[in-house]
Design an enzyme around this catalytic site. Sequence first.
Site, PDB file in Angstrom:
ATOM      1  N   LYS A   1       0.843  -1.201   0.000  1.00  0.00           N
ATOM      2  CA  LYS A   1       0.000   0.000   0.000  1.00  0.00           C
ATOM      3  C   LYS A   1       0.875   1.247   0.000  1.00  0.00           C
ATOM      4  O   LYS A   1       1.995   1.273   0.512  1.00  0.00           O
ATOM      5  CB  LYS A   1      -0.951   0.023   1.204  1.00  0.00           C
ATOM      6  CG  LYS A   1      -0.291   0.140   2.583  1.00  0.00           C
ATOM      7  CD  LYS A   1       0.034   1.570   3.018  1.00  0.00           C
ATOM      8  CE  LYS A   1       0.813   1.597   4.316  1.00  0.00           C
ATOM      9  NZ  LYS A   1       1.495   2.882   4.556  1.00  0.00           N
TER      10      LYS A   1
ATOM     11  N   VAL B   1      10.621  -5.100   4.089  1.00  0.00           N
ATOM     12  CA  VAL B   1      10.226  -5.066   5.493  1.00  0.00           C
ATOM     13  C   VAL B   1      10.537  -3.687   6.078  1.00  0.00           C
ATOM     14  O   VAL B   1      11.553  -3.075   5.744  1.00  0.00           O
ATOM     15  CB  VAL B   1      10.982  -6.161   6.272  1.00  0.00           C
ATOM     16  CG1 VAL B   1      10.650  -6.116   7.755  1.00  0.00           C
ATOM     17  CG2 VAL B   1      10.660  -7.538   5.681  1.00  0.00           C
ATOM     18  N   ALA B   2       9.664  -3.214   6.959  1.00  0.00           N
ATOM     19  CA  ALA B   2       9.849  -1.930   7.651  1.00  0.00           C
ATOM     20  C   ALA B   2      10.147  -0.809   6.659  1.00  0.00           C
ATOM     21  O   ALA B   2      11.065  -0.013   6.835  1.00  0.00           O
ATOM     22  CB  ALA B   2      10.964  -2.028   8.689  1.00  0.00           C
TER      23      ALA B   2
ATOM     24  N   GLY C   1       7.412   1.150   5.148  1.00  0.00           N
ATOM     25  CA  GLY C   1       6.284   2.048   4.964  1.00  0.00           C
ATOM     26  C   GLY C   1       5.291   1.580   3.918  1.00  0.00           C
ATOM     27  O   GLY C   1       4.488   2.376   3.413  1.00  0.00           O
TER      28      GLY C   1
ATOM     29  N   ALA D   1       3.416  -1.472   4.401  1.00  0.00           N
ATOM     30  CA  ALA D   1       2.454  -2.365   5.070  1.00  0.00           C
ATOM     31  C   ALA D   1       2.591  -3.808   4.634  1.00  0.00           C
ATOM     32  O   ALA D   1       1.592  -4.534   4.533  1.00  0.00           O
ATOM     33  CB  ALA D   1       1.018  -1.866   4.879  1.00  0.00           C
TER      34      ALA D   1
ATOM     35  N   ASP E   1      -3.444  -1.524   9.446  1.00  0.00           N
ATOM     36  CA  ASP E   1      -3.507  -1.516   7.986  1.00  0.00           C
ATOM     37  C   ASP E   1      -4.020  -2.827   7.411  1.00  0.00           C
ATOM     38  O   ASP E   1      -4.092  -2.978   6.188  1.00  0.00           O
ATOM     39  CB  ASP E   1      -2.117  -1.239   7.392  1.00  0.00           C
ATOM     40  CG  ASP E   1      -1.598   0.155   7.725  1.00  0.00           C
ATOM     41  OD1 ASP E   1      -2.424   1.032   8.055  1.00  0.00           O
ATOM     42  OD2 ASP E   1      -0.374   0.360   7.658  1.00  0.00           O
TER      43      ASP E   1
END
Length: 312
Positions: A14, A100-101, A103, A105, A141
Site C-alpha cells: 500500500k 520489510v519496515a 512504509g 504495510a 492496515d
Amino acid sequence: MTIVTGVTVRVPAKLNLQLAVGPPRADGYHDLVTVFHAVSLFDEITAEPAGRDGITVSGEGADRVPADQDNLALRAVTALRAVAPSAPGVHITIAKRIPVAAGLAGGSGDAAAALVACNELWNGRLGQPQLLEIAARVGSDVAFALLGGTAVGRGRGERLTPALAPATQYHWVLAFADGHLSTPEVYAALDRQRVRAGGRGGEVPAEPELDAALMSALRSGDARLLGRTLSNDLQPAALSLFPALRKTLAAGLELGALGALVSGSGPTCMFLAASADRALDLAASLSGAGVCRSVARVSGPVPGAAIVSAAR
C-alpha cells in the site's frame, strides 16, 4: 465436503496518498485520516494444514521477519481461530517481495492474506465484512490489505470507506532505501517535533481532516493534479531520522516525477509518473543516480488480498 490441502493468496503493498496524523490518544495510538492506495507489488502467502501453527519466510528481508507470535500473520491466524475454535494447526509460508519496515504495510498485508488463506483452508466461508472486522483487531492496515483499491481510512486506519473515483491507473516508481525505519519511532519523532514547535506547553494539532483537493484530484483522474496534492504528516519525522531521503526525493522531482513523498512511515520514497513509459525512464534514472538501494515500477489501484490457487 471437499478438503483443501493448501491455499495461496497474493496481497499488494500500500501507499498513502495522504496521511494526516492527530495528537496522541490515551492508548498511545494517533487518530488518522489517510487515503490508502494498493499497488502492484505483491507478497504471496500459502497456508497448509500442520500439526501446530508455524511460519516460514523467504525472499526480500526474510531475516528481519519474526517467526513467532510477534508475526502479524500468525496473530491473524489466532484471531481467526477465535471464531473457528476447532480449526486445526496451519503452517504459513510467506514469499516476500514487499520490503520489510519500509512504509508499505508488508506485514499487515501478510496478515490479511493469512486471514483469506485460512478462511478458505478451514472452509470457514466468512464473508469480507466478517474478515474485515477480524482484520481491524489484528492491526491498523490489515483491513485495507483485504479491501485493496483506493480507500479513505480513519481511526487508526482500520475504518474504511472506498474512494469514489474513476478506475484510473496511476504509475509509480518506488525507491527502496538502504536501511529501515521503525513505525513507532517515526510517530515518536513526530510527537517530539510538535512539542518543540509548540514550546513548553506543546502544540496540540488540529484533528486530522481529509484533503478535499486530493479527493478532487482522484475524481478527476488527472495524475498531475494528484501529484501536487500528495501529503504525509510523518514525512518531516522520517526525514529527521533518515536524512538521506531528502536527496532521494529531490532527485525524483528533478528527474520529472509529478509528485514525490515518503510512503507511510518510510523509508521508501514514492514517485508519481505521467505514464508507464515515463515511469520506466524515471526508474532507470533513479537507479543510476545512486540515491537508493533499488527501485520498482508499480501501478495502482489493484485489488486486495486474493486467492491465486487452492489445492484439493
